[in-house]
Write a protein that holds these residues in place. Structure first.
Motif, PDB file in Angstrom:
ATOM      1  N   UNK A  26       2.987  -1.898   1.750  1.00 35.64           N
ATOM      2  CA  UNK A  26       3.622  -0.797   1.027  1.00 35.64           C
ATOM      3  C   UNK A  26       2.570  -0.087   0.179  1.00 35.64           C
ATOM      4  N   UNK A  27       2.374   1.203   0.460  1.00 34.49           N
ATOM      5  CA  UNK A  27       1.412   2.015  -0.281  1.00 34.49           C
ATOM      6  C   UNK A  27       2.180   3.063  -1.082  1.00 34.49           C
ATOM      7  N   UNK A  28       1.830   3.179  -2.366  1.00 36.92           N
ATOM      8  CA  UNK A  28       2.487   4.201  -3.187  1.00 36.92           C
ATOM      9  C   UNK A  28       1.744   5.536  -3.066  1.00 36.92           C
ATOM     10  N   UNK A  33      -1.615  -0.625  -3.212  1.00 37.21           N
ATOM     11  CA  UNK A  33      -0.891  -1.564  -2.348  1.00 37.21           C
ATOM     12  C   UNK A  33      -0.015  -2.482  -3.185  1.00 37.21           C
ATOM     13  N   UNK A  34       1.236  -2.655  -2.776  1.00 39.40           N
ATOM     14  CA  UNK A  34       2.157  -3.567  -3.455  1.00 39.40           C
ATOM     15  C   UNK A  34       1.823  -5.004  -3.050  1.00 39.40           C
ATOM     16  N   UNK A  35       1.510  -5.838  -4.041  1.00 41.41           N
ATOM     17  CA  UNK A  35       1.125  -7.230  -3.791  1.00 41.41           C
ATOM     18  C   UNK A  35       1.930  -8.162  -4.692  1.00 41.41           C
ATOM     19  N   UNK A  36       2.133  -9.376  -4.192  1.00 45.02           N
ATOM     20  CA  UNK A  36       2.746 -10.433  -4.987  1.00 45.02           C
ATOM     21  C   UNK A  36       1.758 -11.587  -5.111  1.00 45.02           C
ATOM     22  N   UNK A  37       1.982 -12.445  -6.102  1.00 44.10           N
ATOM     23  CA  UNK A  37       1.325 -13.749  -6.151  1.00 44.10           C
ATOM     24  C   UNK A  37       2.423 -14.754  -5.862  1.00 44.10           C
ATOM     25  N   UNK A  45      -0.384 -12.006  -1.804  1.00 49.18           N
ATOM     26  CA  UNK A  45       0.107 -11.743  -0.448  1.00 49.18           C
ATOM     27  C   UNK A  45       0.890 -10.440  -0.423  1.00 49.18           C
ATOM     28  N   UNK A  46       1.160  -9.991   0.792  1.00 54.29           N
ATOM     29  CA  UNK A  46       2.100  -8.903   0.991  1.00 54.29           C
ATOM     30  C   UNK A  46       3.504  -9.477   0.837  1.00 54.29           C
ATOM     31  N   UNK A 113       8.370  -2.805 -10.005  1.00 51.47           N
ATOM     32  CA  UNK A 113       7.906  -4.175  -9.743  1.00 51.47           C
ATOM     33  C   UNK A 113       8.397  -5.157 -10.802  1.00 51.47           C
ATOM     34  N   UNK A 114       8.890  -6.296 -10.306  1.00 48.74           N
ATOM     35  CA  UNK A 114       9.319  -7.402 -11.167  1.00 48.74           C
ATOM     36  C   UNK A 114       9.168  -8.694 -10.364  1.00 48.74           C
TER      37      UNK A 114
END
Length: 156
Positions: A26-28, A33-37, A45-46, A113-114
């Motif tokens: 996901x690119x804004x 890039x939207x990333x999570x831990x 990761x994605x 994001x949350x």
């Protein structure tokens, strides 16, 4: 439940299952890039996860991204199909999974994001920041393919 990823490791355990999964690149509007831990490995990761009965693969990518990040997305394309049998994931419950993952290109449509029970951190990452993040090689490959804007999807 903790996980350990193995890639091209001759000492990796044999898989006991295969799971169909979807992930989202996901690119804004600013090119981030939207990333999570991940809570289960601590790696960046994605967003993505297991496909559920009764949904399409794109619906799985949308649902998993919303659940893990709070961001609603629209799928806009296919980056690739990732099914490397040399990549297995071992969980503390004894399952050893070979994943079959489809990575989609997407754009954000709403939400902020949350974190969730699957993500300890969620944020928009500038491309130069990616080098410093701890990311499994299988996910790094998907990220590279996403930024390459390939004319044809990747597949293994």
């Amino acid at each position: 439940m903790a996980r350990t990823d193995y890639l091209d490791d001759p000492d990796a355990p044999d898989p006991t299952s295969i799971v169909i999964a979807a992930s989202a690149f996901v690119i804004d509007g600013g090119g981030r890039l939207l990333m999570i831990r991940r809570t289960d490995s601590g790696l960046h990761a994605l967003p993505g996860g297991r496909h559920e009965l009764g949904e399409t693969m794109t619906q799985a990518a949308v649902r998993e991204t919303r659940e893990e990040t709070g961001v609603d997305i629209e799928v806009t394309g296919l980056i690739g199909i990732y099914s490397n049998p040399a990549h297995v994931v071992q969980f503390t419950d004894g399952e050893v999974r070979q994943e079959f993952s489809i990575c989609f290109r997407a754009r954000p449509v709403s939400g902020e994001p949350r974190t969730s029970d699957e993500s300890t951190e969620v944020r928009w990452v500038e491309p130069p920041e990616l080098k410093a993040l701890e990311i499994h090689p299988s996910i790094r490959l998907r990220i590279e393919h996403g930024f390459e804007q390939r004319s044809e999807p990747y597949y293994t």
